[in-house]
Design a protein around this motif. Sequence first.
Motif, PDB file in Angstrom:
ATOM      1  N   HIS A 175       0.875  -1.054  -0.071  1.00  0.00           N
ATOM      2  CA  HIS A 175       0.023  -0.025   0.181  1.00  0.00           C
ATOM      3  C   HIS A 175       1.082   1.154  -0.201  1.00  0.00           C
ATOM      4  O   HIS A 175       1.880   1.420   0.848  1.00  0.00           O
ATOM      5  N   TYR A 225       0.468   4.872   0.822  1.00  0.00           N
ATOM      6  CA  TYR A 225      -0.622   5.802   1.310  1.00  0.00           C
ATOM      7  C   TYR A 225      -0.583   7.322   0.699  1.00  0.00           C
ATOM      8  O   TYR A 225       0.495   7.499   0.413  1.00  0.00           O
ATOM      9  N   GLN A 226      -1.660   7.918   1.126  1.00  0.00           N
ATOM     10  CA  GLN A 226      -1.488   9.233   0.381  1.00  0.00           C
ATOM     11  C   GLN A 226      -0.619  10.317   0.925  1.00  0.00           C
ATOM     12  O   GLN A 226      -0.271  11.242  -0.072  1.00  0.00           O
ATOM     13  N   ASP A 227       0.128  10.233   1.820  1.00  0.00           N
ATOM     14  CA  ASP A 227       1.138  11.001   2.226  1.00  0.00           C
ATOM     15  C   ASP A 227       2.504  10.343   1.794  1.00  0.00           C
ATOM     16  O   ASP A 227       3.531  10.871   1.873  1.00  0.00           O
ATOM     17  N   GLU A 263       5.823  12.618  -3.260  1.00  0.00           N
ATOM     18  CA  GLU A 263       4.716  12.886  -2.214  1.00  0.00           C
ATOM     19  C   GLU A 263       3.629  13.747  -3.203  1.00  0.00           C
ATOM     20  O   GLU A 263       2.417  13.237  -3.159  1.00  0.00           O
ATOM     21  N   VAL A 267       2.285  11.168  -5.612  1.00  0.00           N
ATOM     22  CA  VAL A 267       1.203  10.196  -4.754  1.00  0.00           C
ATOM     23  C   VAL A 267      -0.302  10.749  -4.740  1.00  0.00           C
ATOM     24  O   VAL A 267      -1.001  10.146  -4.912  1.00  0.00           O
ATOM     25  N   LEU A 268       0.204  12.098  -4.254  1.00  0.00           N
ATOM     26  CA  LEU A 268      -1.317  12.715  -3.747  1.00  0.00           C
ATOM     27  C   LEU A 268      -2.071  12.799  -5.130  1.00  0.00           C
ATOM     28  O   LEU A 268      -3.190  12.588  -5.082  1.00  0.00           O
ATOM     29  N   HIS A 282      -3.977   9.658  -6.245  1.00  0.00           N
ATOM     30  CA  HIS A 282      -5.044   9.485  -5.213  1.00  0.00           C
ATOM     31  C   HIS A 282      -6.083  10.280  -5.811  1.00  0.00           C
ATOM     32  O   HIS A 282      -7.200   9.886  -5.624  1.00  0.00           O
ATOM     33  N   GLN A 283      -5.975  11.506  -5.895  1.00  0.00           N
ATOM     34  CA  GLN A 283      -6.925  12.350  -6.159  1.00  0.00           C
ATOM     35  C   GLN A 283      -7.489  12.138  -7.676  1.00  0.00           C
ATOM     36  O   GLN A 283      -8.631  12.367  -8.119  1.00  0.00           O
ATOM     37  N   ARG A 307      -8.108   9.199  -8.488  1.00  0.00           N
ATOM     38  CA  ARG A 307      -8.785   7.830  -8.191  1.00  0.00           C
ATOM     39  C   ARG A 307      -7.802   6.749  -8.889  1.00  0.00           C
ATOM     40  O   ARG A 307      -8.359   5.659  -9.396  1.00  0.00           O
ATOM     41  N   LEU A 321      -3.596   2.748  -5.483  1.00  0.00           N
ATOM     42  CA  LEU A 321      -2.123   2.852  -4.692  1.00  0.00           C
ATOM     43  C   LEU A 321      -1.964   1.526  -3.691  1.00  0.00           C
ATOM     44  O   LEU A 321      -0.996   1.373  -2.906  1.00  0.00           O
TER      45      LEU A 321
END
Length: 754
Positions: A446, A448-450, A557, A560-561, A564-565, A567, A570
């Motif tokens: 995974h 993560y969004q951070d 960073e 990755v963000l 995620h935005q 969709r 991840l």
Amino acid sequence: MINIDAENHVRGRSVYLDDIPELQGTLYALPFDLPTAHAHITSLHLDKARALPGVAAILTAADIPGENQIGGILPDEPLFAEGEVHFWGQPVGLIVADSDHICRKAARLIEAEYEALPVVTDPREAQQLGRLICPPRTFVIGDTAGAWSQCAHIFEGQTAVNGQEHLYIEAHGAYARMKEDGSVIISSSTQGPTAVQRTVAKVLDLPMHKVEVDTVRLGGGFGGKEDQATGWAVMAALAAQHLQGPVKLVLHRLDDMRMTGKRHPYEADFKIGLDEHLRIIAWEVTHYQNAGAAADLSTAVMERTLFHSTNAYHIPNVRATAYSCKTNLPPNTAFRGFGGPQGKFVIEAAIALAAERIGVSAAEIQQANLLRDGDEMPYGQIMQQTQARSTWAACMERYNYTGQRERVQAFNEQNTRYKKGMAVQPICFGISFTNTMMNHARALVHIYQDGSVVVSTGAVEMGQGVNTKLVQVAAQSLGISPGRVRIESTNTLRVANTSPTAASAGADLNGKALQTACAALMERLKKVAEAALGHSDVAIQNEVVMAGGKPSELGWEQLVLMAHQQRVSLSENGHYATPLIHFDKSKEKGHPFAYHVYGTAITIVTVDCLRGTYTFDSVDVVHDFGNSMNMAVDLGQIEGGLVQGIGWMTLEEVAYNAQGRLLSNALSTYKIPDIYSVPKSIRIASLETEGHDLAILKSKAVGEPPLMYGLGAYFAIREAIRAFNPGADLKVDAPYTPEKVLLDLYRSPSSQGT
Ligand code: MTE
Ligand code: HPA
Ligand code: MOS
């Protein structure tokens, strides 16, 4: 990269099974046995123990809702003895109480009546009686019967090699808790979480999805927790289910030593034939494996003994047979090398004997027979990227073998009370589970969004540094700093249907699965970056998105963000199954190993001929690491494996009496190497190669092979004894404890001479 566990280990912060914070109401469990190795149980009186205040339950076979069966390969081992006891230490039942102290008090109140049955502890006797775990197997290449006539020298002999206590620092243990829907979660100090899950499900009559097994790390396994962690975990789970509360079972050291199996002792008969150029033309060997009272992993261990019965040598005519003999000892099990060391010991003994009789050094025979590319092994694999000759040559050259040999000879000429001995030990060890279907793994990643990353795999950390290597794999595959990657516990809910962490293949299998997962995530992230930067050639390096080879303003960073935005998933589950390997048991031929690991060690020992004691002056190694991804971790594996191998060959003597009772049942009677008994000097050099594609990042598996350098310790001592007493009629019977050395120093000559 520094081992990620180093700091917590040094500060005492690392969490082992017994450090897990306990839930309120936790009960403690203690297995009990009978003081006999083979008996028919006529009655068991538990009432007095049950009546002791604080005792919650005493469970026996009658309390098992599912099957009373924990055999991993063959269904021949009950969790609790039913009717008959087959070895001293076999659990008959489980005491569960408010405290460990009460458990022990209750154990003393248990009474039983039983009729003693004959006890067999000797593998040859078991074989004579037809007491076998499985049918014998034979690997054949060429035609030994027809080859003897081409031999200038033929020698026959026998060997015996004893077992070895694992002595992981953390004893066996498990902690089981119930969940609301009748499912159970078990923390277990196991190398094989899936084996625990499968067996708990069978014994507790639950589907596997109701059994979660979690393992953070082990305080050592060395093979002893590949299969034998299961029984204790099942007992804790059974008690938790029975009492609907948390139950913890941690074996005391003495119970662990008494109740668990060890490395398999073996005996063997051999016949070796050489031509006038010292080439081994024919090799016949029959191995008698002392399996103990149930199969456990013995069939697989026996198989690896056959695979390694020619060690690093090419022999055109081979006939190797193995019997797995059923005795009344605790079931013996996996131990670093997994039967390989026992197989190699016999051929090395035969070479040592041939050298003494012909009047050459063993090294001359060894060198004349080392494997080359294109050689066919008795099991059909054609050897490729062979490093037997290159590690040998590098070792001879780097450590000035000839000069060292001359110094040893000069020392022996000048000294009467001390004698030195020297041995060269080449090794060749096959990497892959010999059972092809076990060579696969999965990794769940995974992001993560951070931008932080968590990784779960089937690999179990037991001190060998696999988690550190997995951090390196993830960081390298994703182009990020290792500090962003965290390795989660090994858990059957996150990664399912795993093979145990064993066969030295943990980093290869799980690392390759992790690479697959990371590669899939990279593809997705690259697409996002390509769109954002309007560039088709992007990569991530040092946490920066590179476009056309130049750093862009986009960092890890932000990327990755952004993904995620948009969709984009991840998360990824990667799968790996070793390609190319296969084995046909009906023909005993195939290509069972992804690759082999090679190396050569020179051992020099000084024997005190008055006392029979000895010290190792030096061990000099050239090892085939491939292209090591973590030299500090890998050097630790070589040093640890080597010293463990020396211990097996010299000090460590597992002793049972004729009634099957373990005599070497504590650290006062079972001696392991300490800082004073390790070699005064250990030098380890890496063979320069490109590495192997089937090894993770070309960095070869390193866990088990170095143990086999320890064989050199035995043969170096034998050479020193010969220097003192050239005509002695020496048997081959490891370990060479100081007592045995002393007897051999003053042994009378054989009738045949040498
Ligand atoms: N090293 C440490 N420190 N502790 C262990 O228990 N087990 C050995 C070896 N090195 C062991 C160890 C055994 S028996 C095997 S099979 C391998 O590590 C398993 O790990 P790997 O597959 O990641 O090499
Ligand atoms: N090696 C180690 N452990 C194993 C093997 C093997 O080949 N097969 C099953 N368990
Ligand atoms: Mo190692 S003996 O394969 O656990």
